[in-house]
Design a protein around this motif. Structure first.
Motif, mmCIF file in Angstrom:
data_model
loop_
_atom_site.group_PDB
_atom_site.id
_atom_site.type_symbol
_atom_site.label_atom_id
_atom_site.label_comp_id
_atom_site.label_asym_id
_atom_site.label_seq_id
_atom_site.Cartn_x
_atom_site.Cartn_y
_atom_site.Cartn_z
ATOM 1 N N LEU A 133 -33.957 -18.367 -15.628
ATOM 2 C CA LEU A 133 -32.610 -19.213 -15.575
ATOM 3 C C LEU A 133 -32.668 -19.048 -13.233
ATOM 4 O O LEU A 133 -32.247 -19.259 -12.844
ATOM 5 C CB LEU A 133 -31.949 -17.908 -15.723
ATOM 6 N N ALA A 134 -33.437 -17.474 -13.511
ATOM 7 C CA ALA A 134 -33.266 -17.699 -11.542
ATOM 8 C C ALA A 134 -33.871 -18.849 -10.589
ATOM 9 O O ALA A 134 -33.792 -19.572 -9.946
ATOM 10 C CB ALA A 134 -34.582 -16.189 -11.214
ATOM 11 N N PHE A 135 -35.068 -18.863 -11.497
ATOM 12 C CA PHE A 135 -35.637 -20.458 -10.229
ATOM 13 C C PHE A 135 -34.296 -21.698 -10.451
ATOM 14 O O PHE A 135 -33.962 -22.541 -9.911
ATOM 15 C CB PHE A 135 -37.003 -21.208 -11.405
ATOM 16 N N ALA A 136 -34.310 -21.862 -12.163
ATOM 17 C CA ALA A 136 -33.293 -23.149 -12.046
ATOM 18 C C ALA A 136 -32.144 -22.531 -11.378
ATOM 19 O O ALA A 136 -31.223 -23.575 -10.190
ATOM 20 C CB ALA A 136 -32.274 -23.112 -13.302
ATOM 21 N N GLY A 137 -31.375 -21.463 -11.408
ATOM 22 C CA GLY A 137 -30.094 -21.245 -9.771
ATOM 23 C C GLY A 137 -30.460 -21.196 -8.731
ATOM 24 O O GLY A 137 -29.769 -22.208 -7.754
ATOM 25 N N VAL A 138 -31.886 -21.454 -8.025
ATOM 26 C CA VAL A 138 -32.688 -21.438 -7.022
ATOM 27 C C VAL A 138 -32.633 -22.846 -6.663
ATOM 28 O O VAL A 138 -32.093 -23.260 -5.586
ATOM 29 C CB VAL A 138 -34.055 -20.804 -6.647
ATOM 30 N N GLY A 139 -33.202 -23.581 -7.671
ATOM 31 C CA GLY A 139 -32.919 -25.182 -7.469
ATOM 32 C C GLY A 139 -31.634 -25.949 -6.997
ATOM 33 O O GLY A 139 -31.377 -26.776 -6.886
ATOM 34 N N VAL A 140 -30.496 -25.255 -7.961
ATOM 35 C CA VAL A 140 -29.214 -25.759 -7.366
ATOM 36 C C VAL A 140 -28.847 -25.284 -6.610
ATOM 37 O O VAL A 140 -28.384 -26.052 -5.999
ATOM 38 C CB VAL A 140 -28.709 -25.134 -9.234
ATOM 39 N N VAL A 141 -28.713 -24.243 -6.119
ATOM 40 C CA VAL A 141 -28.726 -24.085 -5.090
ATOM 41 C C VAL A 141 -29.044 -25.245 -3.592
ATOM 42 O O VAL A 141 -28.331 -25.338 -2.548
ATOM 43 C CB VAL A 141 -28.721 -22.457 -4.435
ATOM 44 N N VAL A 142 -30.639 -25.163 -4.091
ATOM 45 C CA VAL A 142 -30.723 -26.172 -2.996
ATOM 46 C C VAL A 142 -30.636 -27.993 -2.838
ATOM 47 O O VAL A 142 -30.458 -28.037 -2.174
ATOM 48 C CB VAL A 142 -31.945 -26.207 -3.424
ATOM 49 N N ALA A 143 -29.720 -27.869 -4.347
ATOM 50 C CA ALA A 143 -30.031 -29.234 -3.929
ATOM 51 C C ALA A 143 -28.444 -29.273 -4.386
ATOM 52 O O ALA A 143 -27.909 -30.579 -3.407
ATOM 53 C CB ALA A 143 -29.418 -29.427 -6.257
ATOM 54 N N SER A 144 -27.084 -28.497 -4.705
ATOM 55 C CA SER A 144 -25.950 -28.336 -3.357
ATOM 56 C C SER A 144 -26.466 -28.465 -2.800
ATOM 57 O O SER A 144 -24.953 -29.323 -1.323
ATOM 58 C CB SER A 144 -25.100 -26.991 -4.217
ATOM 59 N N PHE A 145 -27.241 -27.296 -1.278
ATOM 60 C CA PHE A 145 -27.364 -27.909 0.042
ATOM 61 C C PHE A 145 -27.236 -29.312 0.576
ATOM 62 O O PHE A 145 -26.921 -30.172 1.246
ATOM 63 C CB PHE A 145 -28.130 -26.837 0.904
ATOM 64 N N ALA A 146 -27.923 -29.909 -0.231
ATOM 65 C CA ALA A 146 -28.446 -30.878 -0.118
ATOM 66 C C ALA A 146 -27.547 -31.989 -0.135
ATOM 67 O O ALA A 146 -27.455 -33.161 0.557
ATOM 68 C CB ALA A 146 -29.907 -31.408 -0.653
ATOM 69 N N TRP A 147 -26.668 -32.073 -1.283
ATOM 70 C CA TRP A 147 -25.425 -33.467 -1.829
ATOM 71 C C TRP A 147 -24.753 -32.385 -0.256
ATOM 72 O O TRP A 147 -23.984 -33.716 -0.527
ATOM 73 C CB TRP A 147 -25.901 -33.021 -3.424
ATOM 74 N N GLY A 148 -23.862 -31.161 -0.811
ATOM 75 C CA GLY A 148 -23.378 -31.131 0.229
ATOM 76 C C GLY A 148 -23.178 -31.516 1.719
ATOM 77 O O GLY A 148 -22.246 -31.594 2.089
ATOM 78 N N GLY A 149 -24.315 -31.905 2.170
ATOM 79 C CA GLY A 149 -24.618 -31.382 3.553
ATOM 80 C C GLY A 149 -24.318 -33.527 3.606
ATOM 81 O O GLY A 149 -23.964 -33.716 4.847
ATOM 82 N N ARG A 150 -24.108 -34.427 2.628
ATOM 83 C CA ARG A 150 -23.893 -35.807 3.342
ATOM 84 C C ARG A 150 -22.367 -35.292 3.550
ATOM 85 O O ARG A 150 -21.871 -36.625 3.798
ATOM 86 C CB ARG A 150 -24.099 -36.286 2.404
ATOM 87 N N TYR A 151 -21.416 -34.755 2.923
ATOM 88 C CA TYR A 151 -19.916 -34.568 2.833
ATOM 89 C C TYR A 151 -19.604 -33.687 4.012
ATOM 90 O O TYR A 151 -18.415 -33.735 3.690
ATOM 91 C CB TYR A 151 -19.305 -34.379 1.794
ATOM 92 N N MET A 152 -20.464 -33.395 4.370
ATOM 93 C CA MET A 152 -20.172 -32.375 6.082
ATOM 94 C C MET A 152 -19.156 -33.556 6.971
ATOM 95 O O MET A 152 -19.660 -34.544 7.084
ATOM 96 C CB MET A 152 -20.931 -31.678 6.320
#
Lengths: 230, 69
Positions: free
Chosen positions: A54-73
């Motif tokens: 669960l912790a690793f999945a959470g970290v993965g989701v955070v990293v992915a959200s940064f990458a995805w969100g960066g496109r919409y800054m």
């Protein structure tokens, strides 16, 4: 103009909406971390490995959200374009143009041997090697012209797509026109040589092919260089 | 009657949008050379390339090219 404004507003709304979605996803990822700690502490069977997952999945989701969100800054598009591998197509096209300019230097010696062999053949003093060497010059010239004409490696569709656009097609047309002009003038010279001595005209033909192919390659290179200038 | 002359405003529109030639080329999926030669009037683009540039800059076509008598 109002349509464009509406479109711009809609794009902006979509950008903000997606940025919030990315932020929500990131928040979800962060929320899994305390959950995984709580799970670890419960002492249930398999709780520890599950908490780790669960912790690793959470970290993965955070990293992915940064990458995805960066496109919409707000400056996401500019950042993406600046970080993109720019100019690959230009670089490939320039490499081809340089090749067209420098190839004649490589073909100079085979062309000379070809002319020499043609002279020996027409003079009736040919050996078997002359019959082989005589073909080198025309082969080189045809190869160089095929490259300028874009007929080399026709099966490689990806390279063709990168190398060929409207601009390069216009360069090609211009370069081949220049080559045709050179060939016509050269043919007149060779015709004159043939009237004087037929064997001289035959011997000059590989040279004419070389000059024609060189003219095409050099013209293509010149156009490419001019287009590269700011 | 005199032939109409093509006036190209691409450079002005591109710089107003804060884009470099390479950035516009990347957006429009064209080569930088194409953008450069169109801007300098060396190369007159086809309708497809002209529309692609207009779309990449999010402006109508007549903001980039106009005809003058």
């Amino acid at each position: 103009m109002s349509d464009e404004l509406e479109k711009a507003k809609a794009n902006e709304r979509q950008r903000v909406q997606r940025l919030w979605m990315a932020a929500g996803l990131g928040g979800l990822g962060v929320a899994t971390l305390p959950c995984s700690i709580l799970l670890w502490e419960t002492g249930w069977p398999l709780a520890e490995p599950l908490a780790l997952v669960l912790a690793f999945a959470g970290v993965g989701v955070v990293v992915a959200s940064f990458a995805w969100g960066g496109r919409y800054m707000p400056n996401g598009d500019t950042v993406r374009v600046e970080n993109a591998r720019g100019g690959y197509r230009d670089s490939l096209q320039s490499k081809r143009a340089y090749w067209g300019a420098y190839a004649p230097l490589m073909y100079l010696f085979p062309t000379w041997k070809s002319m020499e062999s043609a002279w020996m053949i027409t003079a009736g003093r040919a050996e078997w090697l002359h019959w082989i060497m005589v073909g080198l010059g025309p082969l080189c010239a045809v190869t160089a012209l095929l490259v300028v004409a874009g007929l080399d490696n026709p099966g490689d569709k990806k390279m063709k797509r990168l190398l060929e656009d409207e601009l390069t097609l216009s360069f090609r047309r211009d370069a081949l026109n220049a080559a045709l002009g050179v060939a016509m003038i050269g043919l007149l010279v060779v015709f004159g040589l043939g009237l004087w001595r037929a064997e001289a005209a035959v011997a000059a033909l590989p040279g004419l092919m070389f000059v024609t192919a060189s003219a095409a390659g050099l013209r293509y290179w010149q156009l490419d260089r001019r287009a590269s200038g700011g | 009657m005199a032939e109409p002359r093509l006036v190209i405003h691409l450079k002005a529109v591109r710089t107003a949008a804060g884009l470099t030639q390479q950035e516009l080329a990347d957006r429009a999926r064209l080569s930088r050379k194409t953008v450069n030669t169109v801007e300098n009037g060396v190369f007159t683009p086809s309708v497809i390339v002209a529309l692609t540039l207009a779309r990449a800059l999010d402006v109508p076509l007549d903001a980039l090219f106009t005809l003058e008598d």
